[in-house]
Design an enzyme around this catalytic site. Structure first.
Site, PDB file in Angstrom:
ATOM      1  N   THR A 137       0.834  -1.196   0.000  1.00 43.99           N
ATOM      2  CA  THR A 137       0.000   0.000   0.000  1.00 43.99           C
ATOM      3  C   THR A 137       0.870   1.247   0.000  1.00 43.99           C
ATOM      4  OG1 THR A 137      -1.795   1.183   1.149  1.00 43.99           O
ATOM      5  CG2 THR A 137      -0.162   0.085   2.517  1.00 43.99           C
ATOM      6  N   GLU A 189      -4.327  -3.470 -11.950  1.00 42.82           N
ATOM      7  CA  GLU A 189      -5.757  -3.384 -12.241  1.00 42.82           C
ATOM      8  C   GLU A 189      -6.501  -4.305 -11.276  1.00 42.82           C
ATOM      9  OE1 GLU A 189      -8.989  -4.157 -15.840  1.00 42.82           O
ATOM     10  OE2 GLU A 189      -6.835  -4.366 -16.221  1.00 42.82           O
ATOM     11  N   ASN A 201      -0.733   3.961   1.190  1.00 41.11           N
ATOM     12  CA  ASN A 201      -1.508   4.701   2.172  1.00 41.11           C
ATOM     13  C   ASN A 201      -0.790   4.654   3.527  1.00 41.11           C
ATOM     14  OD1 ASN A 201      -3.491   5.402   4.182  1.00 41.11           O
ATOM     15  ND2 ASN A 201      -5.075   5.079   2.649  1.00 41.11           N
ATOM     16  N   LYS A 202      -0.208   5.779   3.934  1.00 36.98           N
ATOM     17  CA  LYS A 202       0.563   5.830   5.179  1.00 36.98           C
ATOM     18  C   LYS A 202      -0.308   5.565   6.399  1.00 36.98           C
ATOM     19  CE  LYS A 202       4.156   8.998   3.503  1.00 36.98           C
ATOM     20  NZ  LYS A 202       4.811  10.308   3.688  1.00 36.98           N
ATOM     21  N   ASP A 225      -7.785  -5.622   0.965  1.00 32.71           N
ATOM     22  CA  ASP A 225      -8.783  -4.919   0.161  1.00 32.71           C
ATOM     23  C   ASP A 225     -10.089  -4.895   0.943  1.00 32.71           C
ATOM     24  OD1 ASP A 225      -8.833  -3.704  -2.639  1.00 32.71           O
ATOM     25  OD2 ASP A 225     -10.748  -4.751  -2.572  1.00 32.71           O
ATOM     26  N   SER A 226     -10.896  -3.914   0.656  1.00 28.63           N
ATOM     27  CA  SER A 226     -12.166  -3.755   1.353  1.00 28.63           C
ATOM     28  C   SER A 226     -13.295  -3.522   0.358  1.00 28.63           C
ATOM     29  CB  SER A 226     -12.116  -2.569   2.324  1.00 28.63           C
ATOM     30  OG  SER A 226     -11.173  -2.782   3.339  1.00 28.63           O
TER      31      SER A 226
END
Length: 208
Positions: free
Chosen positions: A7, A42, A9-10, A71-72
């Site tokens: 990721t 993708e 995302n920090k 993943d969500s």
């Protein structure tokens, strides 16, 4: 042992580091820590687990080190199928939304319903240790309970978790940010992910 969290995302990286801090032999690194180009992936899966597997496989093939991806999917009660975000929580009509755009889009969507929208996240994870050992889960222990999305944002915002600003507790109708016992769901989710890693690492012969 270093494990790559796939990721950029920090906020998510820091949250997972906090979750796994009791697993002494695990050091999490994020994609930005590698200082290397990362592949464009993708996410074509039909559910969170399929997307987590797609991402983990590509990151493992690229960097050849233990890696996991999460993943969500976001699902709303009673919402038409074509409006369900599912695995495309940040992507609307083909556009990747910023934090602010997500708050605007989902608050506007909630405003069309008298009491907002009852929502639930479904989380999934794929951990690849080497060419022969991988572990996956989309168990309910990885996800929190239902909550409500409303139209009026809270004044507080946390980068990387934009929908927290418009999320409220179902029982008290209180913003998550204002809940005194808001750590309950978080601790349960952390326990779910922590148990996943402990079991996977033990099965793989690692000491935790």
């Amino acid at each position: 042992m270093k494990i790559l969290y796939g990721t950029h995302n920090k906020a998510k990286l820091n949250a997972m580091r906090e979750c796994l801090e009791e697993i002494l032999n695990v050091e999490l690194v994020g994609l930005q820590d590698l200082h290397l180009p990362t592949p464009n992936i993708e996410e074509s899966g039909s559910n969170p687990l399929e997307n987590a597997i797609i991402k983990a496989k590509q990151f493992y093939n690229e960097f050849k080190m233990p890696v996991f991806s999460c993943d969500s999917g976001l699902y709303f009660e009673g919402l038409e199928d074509d409006l369900q975000p599912g695995t495309y929580v940040r992507r609307v009509n083909g556009k990747e939304l910023s934090d602010e755009e997500m708050i605007t889009y989902y608050s506007n969507l909630a405003s069309k319903y008298e009491n907002g929208l009852i929502a639930r996240y479904q989380n999934a994870i794929c951990l690849i240790m080497d060419d022969n050992h991988s572990y996956t889960s989309m168990d309910d222990t990885l996800s929190a309970g239902s909550f409500r999305i409303i139209s009026k944002p809270h004044g507080k915002k946390v980068e990387g978790f934009p929908l927290d600003s418009i999320s409220v507790d179902l029982k008290t109708n209180t913003y998550f940010f204002d809940l005194k016992d808001k750590t309950i769901d978080k601790s349960l989710i952390n326990e779910g992910f922590r148990n996943f890693f402990i079991n996977a690492l033990k099965e793989n012969g690692e000491n935790t």
